[in-house]
Design an enzyme around this catalytic site. Sequence first.
Site, short mmCIF file in Angstrom:
data_model
loop_
_atom_site.label_atom_id
_atom_site.label_comp_id
_atom_site.label_asym_id
_atom_site.label_seq_id
_atom_site.Cartn_x
_atom_site.Cartn_y
_atom_site.Cartn_z
N SER A 1 -15.32 -6.49 -0.89
CA SER A 1 -14.42 -7.32 -0.10
C SER A 1 -13.13 -6.60 0.32
CB SER A 1 -14.05 -8.57 -0.90
OG SER A 1 -13.27 -8.25 -2.03
N SER B 1 -15.99 -4.66 -5.26
CA SER B 1 -15.14 -4.80 -4.07
C SER B 1 -14.10 -3.72 -3.85
CB SER B 1 -14.45 -6.17 -4.08
OG SER B 1 -15.36 -7.17 -3.74
N LYS C 1 -3.70 -5.71 -0.46
CA LYS C 1 -4.81 -6.60 -0.11
C LYS C 1 -4.27 -8.03 -0.04
CE LYS C 1 -9.53 -7.85 -1.62
NZ LYS C 1 -10.59 -7.64 -2.62
#
Lengths: 485, 95
Positions: free
Chosen positions: A152, A176, A77
């Site tokens: 997210s 997330s 990420k």
Amino acid sequence: MSIFQLSITELAQGLRDGEFSSVELTKNYLERIKQHPELNCFVTLTEDHALSAANLADQRLANGTAEILTGIPIAQKDIFCTLGVKTTCGSKMLDNFIAPYNATVVEKLNASGAVMLGKLNMDEFAMGSSNENSYYGPVKNPWNTQTVPGGSSGGSAAAVAARLIVATTGTDTGGSIRQPAAFCGITGLKPTYGRVSRYGMIAYASSLDQGGPMARSAEDAAILLQSMAGFDPKDSTSANTPVPDYRADLNKPLDGLKIGLPKEFFTADLNSDIAATLEKAINEFTKLGATITDVSMPNLQMAIPAYYIIAPAECSANLSRFDGVRYGYRCANPANLADLYTRSRGEAFGTEVKRRILIGTYALSAGYYDAYYLKAQKVRRLISDDFKKALAEVDVLMGPVTPSTAFDLNEKSNDPIQMYLSDIYTIAINLAGVPAMSIPAGFVDNMPVGLQIIGNFFAEDRLLNIAHQFQQVTDWHQRTPKGFE
Amino acid sequence: MSLCNDDVNKIAHLARLAIDPQDVDQYTQNLSSILDLIAQMNTLDTDQVKPMAHPLDQIQRLRPDLVTEVDQRELFQAIAPQIEAGLYLVPKVIE
């Protein structure tokens, strides 16, 4: 079977049997990623870095120093700092930021020999539930590209679901990891707060942020977590608790497992088709020997209000470091120092980030601290006590991850309240700090549904065991979106 | 709890955050509805509750007072917007 369907264990075996080399595997995956730009999963592809890491992995495989992850293609990420590689956190603020050091998670995965192919798209500074808040544009859900992948960690979830990568890292402050895992039909684990180092993981809300694995199966997630977890002196809130062997107990039978169902999770707010899907999934556990008890956690409904003080308050402090002076975006021709600060921040932060900075600044401003921040911290204690009480009676809690399946792009992007409410089942877990997983549990209208399993502090091994046993008798986690088989 | 545009401008100033004047109405409206959501907390009686700052109620760990960092000025300044002679440049503060 296509190599893109192989698990980490199967790939590791293939690498050892000489069926393919890590370089070949890496090239195949890079090619596949490039064939699917429409999903917008990646912010940066690190092709050269990946090929040299794959070469090293092949040497380790040849000389017998390889570990299970050695040579396996993964992606990070874009919230994790990667030395010499652009680390954007999904923001214009960091569009030019080449990280001068590695996050501990990145160091650990690099040391295990995993091959990083790139950096994954995400909501700006991890604030969002749809991945529509990224400076780099929204990620599309491979199950239906008109819908969001969740957020997210949307790029992380969509890339795994579309088989563009074997496994990824995510972070979870209010859901997330779990919410995008549910929307994309993959397996995601938010560990206990402090289990995975936050060093080099760009901070949003420091008392809630936690990194974790996202993969197709519990077994793959266990392998990734094994490498990510552990005490880190560089993170002042890292837990100094031994890391168990997460694969050792995967096959433990579930006889006598006590599952609690919080009644506050199964109300009219939950889509009835999802409720029916979860009921069937939970029934699988009774077949495996578990018993079901209803529990009540009366303060759960206060999780969203408390979170939207605590997280913005911490974010307003954390994001004050982005001032246009030492790194990141700086506005053109600042008139004076105050103009440099305000315009750099105003021009480089997106709308949702600004909203949260404003809420947090207001809550912490003179005269409001007791009414907002202190009150929220007290509510947090009540929510945490609910979890402690419930988890003293049962081994794990189960419930939904999301109130609906993946919603449409643009459906909620102009309504922050509706967007916040999509995390109604995940946020309380971060406030309490306990670990929780999302695992694929079925489909409603051809879109994946996630089941949430919540455990006690540091019970990641138990969660993985329970998820793995479910995945031995179901095949939801093996379903692949059409066009990505 | 409802805010007015002046409140939002004041908060934006505290946060050193430039807000486009044409967007202020929208922020005012959004922040007011977020504060309404937050106000639900007030239905809980928390007078006797101890505030919770950390999930594990940890205390701050201390380490020996030894130098562990090395000088990496050049590496860190390579990504700075503007430097000169090893210093970060900003607009003049004192006339």
